[in-house]
Design a protein around this motif. Structure first.
Motif: not given
Length: 200
Positions: A157-163
């Motif tokens: 149910g979660y989405t992951m991204d990086t900065l």
């Protein structure tokens, strides 16, 4: 006349006796070689040189060789003090001493503020830490002045991204339409530092 006849008879006897003696002597001289050969008691001793010459010509008898054993010779019996014989028992060969293996217990890895110190191949040290938040799991590694993302797995149910705007700071976000879970890792003041936040 009677005296003359006696002298003649005596002279004939004397002549006969002399002739008989002479013939006997001649016979004796003629039989000497035959008697030397025929008489077994007469043994002529040969000289030492002749014996040596005869010995050199004779072949020496061959020296007998010792018999070759066909089986294993048993150990000789050793007499004891009581007079009985004891068979010698071969001593067993010494086996090499095997030392017990050295068990090396690895010391627990050192940690600094929750970060685990890891020795790299080049001899340097890095810092490793795993973060578990409601949105997922992230593993981050830091070296002096630089932050690396090792792995990141969002929960269902979660989405992951990086900065990552600069090498010494990394932000990992796990989010849905209504929630955001953030891991903010930075190399700060010569050591690793991280903040975890939950925003509705």
């Amino acid at each position: 006349m009677g005296g003359m006849g006696g002298w003649r008879a005596a002279g004939s006897v004397a002549v006969w006796a002399a002739a008989t003696a002479l013939s006997a002597g001649l016979v004796w001289l003629g039989l000497q070689p035959v008697l030397r050969t025929a008489v077994p008691d007469r043994v002529e001793v040969e000289s030492g040189a002749a014996l040596r010459d005869a010995g050199d010509g004779a072949a020496a008898p061959p020296t007998p060789s010792p018999p070759v054993p066909t089986g294993t010779t048993p150990s000789p019996a050793t007499p004891t003090a009581a007079g009985t014989a004891t068979t010698a028992v071969p001593r067993p060969s010494a086996s090499p001493t095997t030392e017990p293996p050295v068990v090396r217990t690895s010391a627990p890895p050192a940690t600094v503020d929750g970060w685990t110190l890891v020795s790299e191949r080049d001899g340097s040290t890095s810092y490793l830490r795993q973060f578990e938040v409601p949105g997922g799991t992230a593993t981050i590694r830091m070296t002096p002045g630089r932050v690396h993302l090792v792995s990141a797995t969002p929960n269902p149910g979660y989405t992951m991204d990086t900065l990552q705007g600069q090498p010494d700071r990394l932000v990992v976000r796990f989010w849905t339409s209504s929630r955001i879970h953030t891991v903010d890792a930075i190399w700060w003041n010569d050591r690793p530092y991280a903040e975890v936040s939950d925003n509705a």
